[in-house]
Design a protein around this motif. Structure first.
Motif, short mmCIF file in Angstrom:
data_model
loop_
_atom_site.label_atom_id
_atom_site.label_comp_id
_atom_site.label_asym_id
_atom_site.label_seq_id
_atom_site.Cartn_x
_atom_site.Cartn_y
_atom_site.Cartn_z
N TYR A 41 69.48 -9.83 51.34
CA TYR A 41 69.13 -9.17 50.09
C TYR A 41 70.00 -7.93 49.96
O TYR A 41 69.99 -7.07 50.84
N ALA A 42 70.78 -7.85 48.89
CA ALA A 42 71.77 -6.78 48.72
C ALA A 42 71.21 -5.63 47.90
O ALA A 42 70.59 -5.84 46.84
N PHE A 43 71.45 -4.43 48.37
CA PHE A 43 71.08 -3.22 47.64
C PHE A 43 72.15 -2.91 46.58
O PHE A 43 73.32 -3.28 46.73
N THR A 44 71.74 -2.19 45.55
CA THR A 44 72.65 -1.73 44.51
C THR A 44 72.77 -0.22 44.59
O THR A 44 71.76 0.48 44.66
N GLU A 45 74.00 0.29 44.54
CA GLU A 45 74.21 1.73 44.60
C GLU A 45 73.89 2.37 43.26
O GLU A 45 74.31 1.87 42.21
N LYS A 46 73.15 3.49 43.30
CA LYS A 46 72.78 4.19 42.08
C LYS A 46 73.43 5.57 42.00
O LYS A 46 73.14 6.34 41.08
#
Length: 369
Positions: free
Chosen positions: A84-89
């Motif tokens: 599961y990949a995180f998204t940079e904010k």
């Protein structure tokens, strides 16, 4: 209560004031400029988003802000190979939306930085978290304050180790009302109300509890924070959002060690005077230090509102009276017209008429009652 004791580790500066002499401790790990990676966050297997922040350690003597780590790739991996990949904010913050995680599986975190470093946590079990039973505010006349307490229990006796965080929000007013402002060299009616504000602060201390020595998994009246009446947080309306997490014993021991360390430095976000690394390692350089503890749990939340009307309306020195020609050149806050023919204008300093000067915002929170 006799026979009813449990280990509670709560470091709240508002509850305890310790006065004494402390000899400075400066180990080489925190007096160097290595800038080791710090990984702060956990996998939320509940219905909310997971958030992980990447930053770097800093020399205890530095005065600069914490250096964040942008451009990294974060993934959570399950024992059976799913990822599961995180998204940079931005600003070193990474988010993962809610998924239907298999709570019977174990998960680990993998971090790849933009400069080629790779970091991997141990596999951790998913820890369920029981619901919060109640949050209560109890008046303590000795401290002249309201003590916010939490109650919870696990009927299956399987949680045993807990951690809490909270966000407190309060509504307040500036001492004076400003209905006028200078726009383009002219005195006009103010369009926006800057008298009423809301301010939110997050907890910065480590709040832990354990029932491992009890026959039943019950936390009763654990103090989270103390709100002095003199702060006027309780004068109009006060709200606290409490977040509760179940911990494994290893995670509890990590947070306990970290709490003991940060007790000497002031808060969780101050530079650390000792080496507490956690369950994350560098795969590219085994000798490199990395700080943080990855865990997986269900986050439980509960919010309450209080309107005890404790405190007093804010006060300021009496406003000044200006002729209109002088008010046109004033750098202070204009309040309203004054005099039989409105030939004068009252003015005051910004702090007394602009509630934003006290750190709040004029936009009403969406959750506000």
């Amino acid at each position: 209560m006799k026979g009813y004791c449990f280990l509670i580790i709560v470091f709240l500066t508002s509850l305890f004031i310790v006065i004494g002499c402390v000899e400075p401790f400066s180990p080489p790990e925190v007096n160097s400029d290595e800038g080791y990676l710090v990984i702060d966050g956990f996998l939320n297997v509940g219905l909310d988003t997971s958030r992980i922040e990447l930053s770097h350690t800093q020399n205890t003597n530095t005065q600069t802000s914490v250096l964040k780590e942008p451009g990294a790739k974060l993934t959570v991996e399950g024992e059976k190979g799913e990822t599961y990949a995180f998204t940079e904010k931005g600003n070193g913050s990474y988010y993962l939306p809610p998924y239907s995680f298999n709570t019977a599986q174990k998960y680990r975190l993998r971090v790849k930085t933009r400069v080629g470093g790779e970091y991997l946590s141990d596999f951790v079990e998913v820890k369920n978290t029981p619901a919060i039973d109640a949050i209560e505010g109890k008046l303590d006349t000795r401290q002249d304050a309201m003590v916010m307490q939490v109650n919870t229990h696990d009927a299956t006796n399987s949680t045993r180790f807990y951690r809490w965080g909270f966000e407190e929000t309060w509504e307040y007013r500036a001492a004076f009302y400003s209905s006028l402002e200078l726009v383009g060299g002219q005195i006009v009616s103010r369009k926006n109300d800057i008298n009423l504000c809301w301010r939110t602060l997050k907890s910065s201390n480590i709040l832990l509890g354990s029932t491992i020595k009890l026959s039943q998994d019950i936390i009763k009246d654990l103090p989270l924070t103390t709100v002095p009446i003199a702060t006027n947080k309780l004068y109009i309306k006060y709200s606290i959002l409490v977040k509760q997490y179940g911990l494994t014993q290893d995670a509890f021991e990590y947070w306990t060690s970290l709490a003991k360390t940060t007790e000497g430095t002031g808060s969780l976000f101050d530079p650390l005077p000792s080496q507490i690394t956690g369950n994350i390692r560098s795969t590219t350089n085994p000798k490199e230090l990395v700080f943080g503890y990855f865990s997986a749990a269900v986050e439980q939340k509960k919010r309450i509102f209080l309107t005890p009307n404790l405190g007093r309306y804010p006060t300021c020195s009496a406003p000044d009276t200006l002729e209109i020609k002088d008010a046109l050149k004033s750098a202070n806050m204009l309040m309203n017209y004054y005099g039989e023919r409105s030939e004068y204008i009252l003015e005051t300093i910004d702090y007394c008429a602009d509630c934003r000067e006290q750190g709040g915002v004029t936009k009403r929170p969406a959750f506000w009652e």
